[in-house]
Structure formats: structure tokens, C-alpha cells
Design a protein around this motif. Structure first.
Motif, PDB file in Angstrom:
ATOM      1  N   ALA A  28       0.827  -1.214   0.000  1.00 49.75           N
ATOM      2  CA  ALA A  28       0.000   0.000   0.000  1.00 49.75           C
ATOM      3  C   ALA A  28       0.863   1.265   0.000  1.00 49.75           C
ATOM      4  N   PRO A  29       1.859   1.395   0.886  1.00 46.73           N
ATOM      5  CA  PRO A  29       2.699   2.597   0.836  1.00 46.73           C
ATOM      6  C   PRO A  29       3.507   2.702  -0.459  1.00 46.73           C
ATOM      7  N   LEU A  30       3.947   1.584  -1.003  1.00 51.52           N
ATOM      8  CA  LEU A  30       4.696   1.626  -2.255  1.00 51.52           C
ATOM      9  C   LEU A  30       3.804   2.085  -3.400  1.00 51.52           C
ATOM     10  N   SER A  31       2.568   1.645  -3.413  1.00 50.97           N
ATOM     11  CA  SER A  31       1.612   2.072  -4.427  1.00 50.97           C
ATOM     12  C   SER A  31       1.342   3.567  -4.288  1.00 50.97           C
ATOM     13  N   ARG A  32       1.198   4.023  -3.070  1.00 50.09           N
ATOM     14  CA  ARG A  32       0.963   5.441  -2.807  1.00 50.09           C
ATOM     15  C   ARG A  32       2.162   6.278  -3.250  1.00 50.09           C
ATOM     16  N   ALA A  33       3.364   5.806  -2.964  1.00 55.61           N
ATOM     17  CA  ALA A  33       4.575   6.516  -3.378  1.00 55.61           C
ATOM     18  C   ALA A  33       4.668   6.585  -4.901  1.00 55.61           C
ATOM     19  N   SER A  34       4.262   5.537  -5.560  1.00 52.30           N
ATOM     20  CA  SER A  34       4.272   5.519  -7.024  1.00 52.30           C
ATOM     21  C   SER A  34       3.311   6.570  -7.574  1.00 52.30           C
ATOM     22  N   GLU A  35       2.123   6.665  -7.014  1.00 53.08           N
ATOM     23  CA  GLU A  35       1.141   7.666  -7.462  1.00 53.08           C
ATOM     24  C   GLU A  35       1.650   9.078  -7.188  1.00 53.08           C
ATOM     25  N   LEU A  36       2.292   9.291  -6.041  1.00 51.64           N
ATOM     26  CA  LEU A  36       2.825  10.617  -5.730  1.00 51.64           C
ATOM     27  C   LEU A  36       3.942  11.005  -6.698  1.00 51.64           C
ATOM     28  N   SER A  37       4.759  10.038  -7.108  1.00 50.09           N
ATOM     29  CA  SER A  37       5.808  10.350  -8.075  1.00 50.09           C
ATOM     30  C   SER A  37       5.211  10.669  -9.446  1.00 50.09           C
ATOM     31  N   LYS A  38       4.135   9.977  -9.817  1.00 56.90           N
ATOM     32  CA  LYS A  38       3.456  10.288 -11.089  1.00 56.90           C
ATOM     33  C   LYS A  38       2.839  11.687 -11.030  1.00 56.90           C
ATOM     34  N   ARG A  39       2.316  12.045  -9.881  1.00 54.07           N
ATOM     35  CA  ARG A  39       1.743  13.369  -9.692  1.00 54.07           C
ATOM     36  C   ARG A  39       2.822  14.451  -9.857  1.00 54.07           C
ATOM     37  N   THR A  84       0.846  14.314 -21.577  1.00 54.37           N
ATOM     38  CA  THR A  84       0.211  13.141 -20.979  1.00 54.37           C
ATOM     39  C   THR A  84       0.754  12.904 -19.581  1.00 54.37           C
ATOM     40  N   CYS A  85      -0.138  12.858 -18.621  1.00 53.85           N
ATOM     41  CA  CYS A  85       0.235  12.532 -17.249  1.00 53.85           C
ATOM     42  C   CYS A  85       0.519  11.036 -17.171  1.00 53.85           C
ATOM     43  N   PRO A  86       1.565  10.615 -16.459  1.00 48.71           N
ATOM     44  CA  PRO A  86       1.857   9.177 -16.347  1.00 48.71           C
ATOM     45  C   PRO A  86       0.737   8.369 -15.708  1.00 48.71           C
ATOM     46  N   SER A  87      -0.155   9.014 -14.956  1.00 53.34           N
ATOM     47  CA  SER A  87      -1.286   8.304 -14.358  1.00 53.34           C
ATOM     48  C   SER A  87      -2.435   8.115 -15.338  1.00 53.34           C
ATOM     49  N   ASP A  88      -2.364   8.775 -16.485  1.00 51.33           N
ATOM     50  CA  ASP A  88      -3.463   8.753 -17.460  1.00 51.33           C
ATOM     51  C   ASP A  88      -3.095   7.865 -18.648  1.00 51.33           C
ATOM     52  N   GLN A  89      -3.698   6.712 -18.718  1.00 55.40           N
ATOM     53  CA  GLN A  89      -3.439   5.781 -19.814  1.00 55.40           C
ATOM     54  C   GLN A  89      -4.516   5.849 -20.885  1.00 55.40           C
ATOM     55  N   GLN A  90      -5.503   6.721 -20.723  1.00 54.83           N
ATOM     56  CA  GLN A  90      -6.659   6.752 -21.613  1.00 54.83           C
ATOM     57  C   GLN A  90      -6.584   7.804 -22.707  1.00 54.83           C
ATOM     58  N   ASN A  91      -5.925   8.913 -22.447  1.00 55.94           N
ATOM     59  CA  ASN A  91      -6.024  10.060 -23.345  1.00 55.94           C
ATOM     60  C   ASN A  91      -4.674  10.446 -23.942  1.00 55.94           C
ATOM     61  N   ALA A  92      -4.716  11.007 -25.146  1.00 59.16           N
ATOM     62  CA  ALA A  92      -3.503  11.522 -25.772  1.00 59.16           C
ATOM     63  C   ALA A  92      -3.046  12.780 -25.037  1.00 59.16           C
ATOM     64  N   PRO A 116      -9.979  15.831 -14.395  1.00 60.94           N
ATOM     65  CA  PRO A 116     -10.274  15.483 -13.000  1.00 60.94           C
ATOM     66  C   PRO A 116     -10.233  13.993 -12.678  1.00 60.94           C
ATOM     67  N   SER A 117     -10.346  13.139 -13.661  1.00 56.12           N
ATOM     68  CA  SER A 117     -10.367  11.699 -13.391  1.00 56.12           C
ATOM     69  C   SER A 117      -8.975  11.070 -13.314  1.00 56.12           C
ATOM     70  N   VAL A 118      -7.947  11.815 -13.650  1.00 57.37           N
ATOM     71  CA  VAL A 118      -6.605  11.229 -13.781  1.00 57.37           C
ATOM     72  C   VAL A 118      -6.064  10.640 -12.488  1.00 57.37           C
ATOM     73  N   HIS A 119      -6.183  11.328 -11.397  1.00 53.20           N
ATOM     74  CA  HIS A 119      -5.597  10.855 -10.126  1.00 53.20           C
ATOM     75  C   HIS A 119      -6.643  10.234  -9.217  1.00 53.20           C
ATOM     76  N   GLY A 120      -7.553   9.504  -9.792  1.00 55.51           N
ATOM     77  CA  GLY A 120      -8.541   8.762  -9.023  1.00 55.51           C
ATOM     78  C   GLY A 120      -9.478   9.624  -8.209  1.00 55.51           C
ATOM     79  N   GLY A 121      -9.737  10.834  -8.675  1.00 54.96           N
ATOM     80  CA  GLY A 121     -10.672  11.710  -7.971  1.00 54.96           C
ATOM     81  C   GLY A 121     -10.083  12.399  -6.756  1.00 54.96           C
ATOM     82  N   GLU A 122      -8.761  12.272  -6.544  1.00 57.02           N
ATOM     83  CA  GLU A 122      -8.137  12.915  -5.392  1.00 57.02           C
ATOM     84  C   GLU A 122      -7.942  14.408  -5.586  1.00 57.02           C
TER      85      GLU A 122
END
Length: 161
Positions: A28-39, A84-92, A116-122
Motif C-alpha cells: 500500500a505505501p509503495l503504491s501510494r509513493a508511485s502515485e505521488l511520483s506520477k503526480r 500526458t500525465c503518467p497516471s493517465d493511460q486513456q487520453n492523448a 479530473p479523473s486522472v488521479h482517481g478523484g483525489e
């Protein structure tokens, strides 16, 4: 001999279960750290786009940012990857551009923000006219986006990108 075998089996099982629990706890913390780095990469992308728009505006008489964001790509000030944000796999392009502003605009004016949907609504990253980028958490992010206006004072809607 049998007691030692049973002890070895029990010790091995406890060790295996403990290892599995430690991995589960750390995921869980590793996943969170990954999302923060993408942000953070997303924020750097927006900052780079802001710098590219500023460079573009230096060659415009009135300091205007481009009316079409593709112009900074065509001029070579930016790369498609920055859009393209690294968290966004859907859009160009993960970002929405608010056209009509320039270097003489209010520094607090939002000129680009991410979907608004890129970071899971955060929440989402927002690029301001003065090129600073901030991550704004939900629900303030949605309120901020809803309050964006165009230079003529009319409300901005993402369909106008």
C-alpha cells in the motif's frame, strides 16, 4: 526426530506467513509513493508547458499565449509526451487548456489543468498564468475548475478546448 520435523514445518510456515504479511503491508505505501511520483511528473509536465507558452508569447506583439495549444508543439517549444500525465493511460492529452490569456494576464489565472479523473478523484494539478503549478485536492479542485472564466468574463467549459 519427529518433534524436530514438526518444529521445522511450523517455523517455516510461520516465516512464510510473516513474509507474506510484510509484503502485503508494504504494498500500500509503495503504491501510494508511485502515485505521488506520477503526480510530480505531471506537475513538471505542466510547468514545462507553461514555460513553452511563455516562450511562444515572447514572439507575439501583445504577449498572448497561443489560441491553439498545438502551436507550441509546432514551434518546437514542447513535446507531445509533456501533454500526458503518467497516471493517465486513456487520453492523448491529459490537460485542458483555457485559451485567450497571455503574459499580461492576472498571475492567478488558471491557463491549464488536468482531467479530473486522472488521479482517481483525489484532485488535480493546475497551471497558473505565472507558470506555477499546484496540486489541488477534491472537492476544491472541482470548485476551482467550475469558477474558471474566459478573458471576456464568460464561463469556461472544457468543450471549448
Amino acid at each position: 526426530l519427529t518433534g524436530m520435523a514438526i518444529g521445522g514445518i511450523c517455523t517455516g510456515t510461520v516465516g512464510l506467513l510473516t513474509s507474506a504479511m510484510i509484503v502485503a503491508i508494504l504494498l500500500a505505501p509503495l503504491s501510494r509513493a508511485s502515485e505521488l511520483s506520477k503526480r510530480t511528473v505531471c506537475s513538471a509536465n505542466l510547468y514545462g508547458i507553461g514555460q513553452a507558452m511563455y516562450l511562444y508569447a515572447q514572439y507575439e506583439e501583445d504577449g498572448a499565449y497561443p489560441d491553439d495549444i498545438d502551436k507550441i508543439l509546432d514551434a518546437g517549444y514542447s513535446t507531445p509526451r509533456q501533454f500526458t500525465c503518467p497516471s493517465d493511460q486513456q487520453n492523448a492529452s491529459s490537460y485542458h487548456y483555457v485559451p485567450g490569456y497571455g503574459t499580461n494576464s492576472d498571475p492567478t489565472q488558471i491557463i491549464m489543468y488536468e482531467d479530473p479523473s486522472v488521479h482517481g478523484g483525489e484532485g488535480g494539478n493546475v497551471l497558473y498564468q505565472d507558470c506555477h503549478v499546484t496540486f489541488v485536492k477534491s472537492p476544491q479542485f472541482e470548485q476551482l475548475i467550475d469558477a474558471i472564466t474566459l478573458p471576456d468574463g464568460s464561463p469556461y467549459t472544457p468543450e471549448e478546448d
